[in-house]
Each structure stands twice: as C-alpha cells, then as structure tokens.
Design a protein around this motif. Structure first.
Motif, PDB file in Angstrom:
ATOM      1  N   ARG A  13       0.768  -1.358   0.157  1.00  0.00           N
ATOM      2  CA  ARG A  13       0.173   0.080  -0.091  1.00  0.00           C
ATOM      3  C   ARG A  13       1.025   1.354  -0.070  1.00  0.00           C
ATOM      4  O   ARG A  13       0.469   2.194  -0.700  1.00  0.00           O
ATOM      5  N   ILE A  14       2.054   1.180   0.952  1.00  0.00           N
ATOM      6  CA  ILE A  14       2.896   2.397   0.988  1.00  0.00           C
ATOM      7  C   ILE A  14       3.445   2.564  -0.297  1.00  0.00           C
ATOM      8  O   ILE A  14       3.604   3.606  -0.831  1.00  0.00           O
ATOM      9  N   ARG A  15       4.089   1.607  -1.093  1.00  0.00           N
ATOM     10  CA  ARG A  15       4.717   1.488  -2.291  1.00  0.00           C
ATOM     11  C   ARG A  15       3.814   2.260  -3.536  1.00  0.00           C
ATOM     12  O   ARG A  15       4.100   2.890  -4.124  1.00  0.00           O
ATOM     13  N   ASP A  16       2.596   1.692  -3.309  1.00  0.00           N
ATOM     14  CA  ASP A  16       1.535   2.098  -4.428  1.00  0.00           C
ATOM     15  C   ASP A  16       1.252   3.560  -4.201  1.00  0.00           C
ATOM     16  O   ASP A  16       1.052   4.406  -5.109  1.00  0.00           O
ATOM     17  N   ALA A  17       1.044   4.012  -2.937  1.00  0.00           N
ATOM     18  CA  ALA A  17       0.833   5.353  -2.527  1.00  0.00           C
ATOM     19  C   ALA A  17       1.957   6.397  -3.255  1.00  0.00           C
ATOM     20  O   ALA A  17       1.778   7.565  -3.525  1.00  0.00           O
ATOM     21  N   ALA A  36      11.934  14.366  -3.484  1.00  0.00           N
ATOM     22  CA  ALA A  36      11.263  13.098  -2.751  1.00  0.00           C
ATOM     23  C   ALA A  36      10.373  13.467  -1.263  1.00  0.00           C
ATOM     24  O   ALA A  36       9.274  12.810  -1.113  1.00  0.00           O
ATOM     25  N   GLU A  37      10.803  14.621  -0.777  1.00  0.00           N
ATOM     26  CA  GLU A  37       9.939  15.055   0.204  1.00  0.00           C
ATOM     27  C   GLU A  37       8.588  15.421  -0.256  1.00  0.00           C
ATOM     28  O   GLU A  37       7.653  14.895   0.781  1.00  0.00           O
ATOM     29  N   GLU A  58      13.718   8.323  -9.885  1.00  0.00           N
ATOM     30  CA  GLU A  58      13.696   7.378 -10.910  1.00  0.00           C
ATOM     31  C   GLU A  58      13.252   6.203 -10.716  1.00  0.00           C
ATOM     32  O   GLU A  58      12.801   5.340 -11.653  1.00  0.00           O
ATOM     33  N   ASP A  59      13.637   5.590  -9.562  1.00  0.00           N
ATOM     34  CA  ASP A  59      13.146   4.364  -9.001  1.00  0.00           C
ATOM     35  C   ASP A  59      11.814   4.291  -8.689  1.00  0.00           C
ATOM     36  O   ASP A  59      11.204   3.244  -8.951  1.00  0.00           O
ATOM     37  N   VAL A  60      11.035   5.284  -8.497  1.00  0.00           N
ATOM     38  CA  VAL A  60       9.581   5.362  -8.329  1.00  0.00           C
ATOM     39  C   VAL A  60       9.039   5.436  -9.599  1.00  0.00           C
ATOM     40  O   VAL A  60       7.997   4.487  -9.945  1.00  0.00           O
TER      41      VAL A  60
END
Length: 204
Positions: A13-17, A36-37, A58-60
């Motif tokens: 869930r956090i990753r998707d958010a 990132a902040e 870029e990883d996101v």
C-alpha cells in the motif's frame, strides 16, 4: 495464489501510494521539479520512509512502469525463438503496444529542456536500457554479449528518436490518438532498421 500477510499488504500500500503521488506531482509540474520530500508528504509518509522503498525518483517511475513493461517482455518471450529479433520486438509491440501509462501520465510531454530534466531522463534511460538488455539476454542467450547490448542500444535509440518527434506533434490529440501515433511511428522505425535503412522501392 498466495495471500499477502498484513505487513506485506501495508508495504504494498505504501509503495503504491508513493508511485501514485509521484505520478500526480509529475503531471502537475514535471518530475524534474518534484522532490522526494514532496512525494512522501503527498503519500502521507516520511522522507525516511520514501528512501526505505526507493533510492530516488527514477526508481519510483521504474516501479510505476514495471507492470506494462513486464507485459511487453512476456509478449516478446512468446515469439518463436528462431524469429529475427527486430521482427519479434515489432510483433510483441503489436500485441502489447506502448500505453499512455508509459508516456503520458508522468508529466508534460513537451516540457522545456532543463539540466534537472536531462539528468532524470538519463537515469531513467539507463535503467530501462539495463532492463531491455536483461530481457534480450533471456531471449537470445548470454553467449554473445555484444549482440545483446548493441541490439538493446539500437532499439533504445529508435525509441528516443520516435519519442522526440512524437512529442512535438501531439498537441490537440487525445490520449488514444497520441499513443496510436507513437506506436505506429515506432513500428515504422523498426521496419527501417530491419531493412537496413534502405530506400523503399517506388510504388507501382
């Protein structure tokens, strides 16, 4: 299918958010202008949590593109093993065309060039070229690394040329029409590569 435990569900869930927050902010003002902040804040987590999941913006983006690119890779692996590599790539693209989730949802298509945009673009490009090398290595084998890497570099270069031209001609098109135009031009570029960039014969 294995059911995720509560801890795994929370991590997903956090990753998707975080991916959704990056996509929304990128659409508003371009990912090169997003920190990132800001992504963490929109996702409702801390900056430290962001870096627990991703090394950088870029990883996101790479995480957000993983599913459509995996579908494309699977389509390529379904092609006959003896098929010409460029023909196999073209056939895979016909089965799984590049979608709006790859090119249209991460920011303005024709944003002005800036040093920040260039750096982000370069990092994403390097990531996806490594991905393509891995996909082609699976298909072609690792016996001739030069063959694998030069093919990946050629395909990435074709993609970049098509994307640059396409980005300057999509004004006024809806998403479906824009992506149809992109995929048509990418397939045309692959056809040129397969033909050795020879001048096509005149029409009868």
């Amino acid at each position: 299918m294995r059911t995720l435990g509560r801890r795994e569900q929370n991590k997903a869930r956090i990753r998707d958010a975080l991916v959704t927050a990056a996509r929304e902010l990128g659409q508003q003002r371009g990912l090169e202008n997003v920190t990132a902040e800001e992504i963490a804040d929109r996702a409702g987590v801390s900056r430290r949590t962001f870096f627990n999941y991703f090394a950088g913006i870029e990883d996101v983006v790479a995480a957000g593109l993983a599913e459509p690119l995996q579908r494309l890779a699977e389509a390529l692996h379904r092609r006959p093993t003896a098929e010409d590599p460029l023909a196999a790539i073209a056939a895979a693209l016909r089965e799984q065309p590049i979608g709006a989730e790859v090119l249209l949802v991460w920011g303005p298509v024709a944003s002005p060039s800036t040093p920040q945009r260039h750096v982000l673009h370069l990092r994403l490009w390097q990531h996806h070229e490594r991905w393509l090398v891995g996909v082609l290595r699976q298909r072609l084998g690792a016996g001739d690394e030069l063959r694998v890497r030069s093919l990946a570099a050629a395909v990435m270069a074709l993609f970049e040329v098509v994307q640059e031209d396409w980005a300057s001609t999509t004004a006024g098109l809806d998403a479906d029409a824009a992506m149809t135009a992109f995929n048509s031009e990418l397939l045309r570029a692959l056809d040129h590569a397969r033909a050795g960039w020879q001048e096509p014969p005149p029409s009868p």
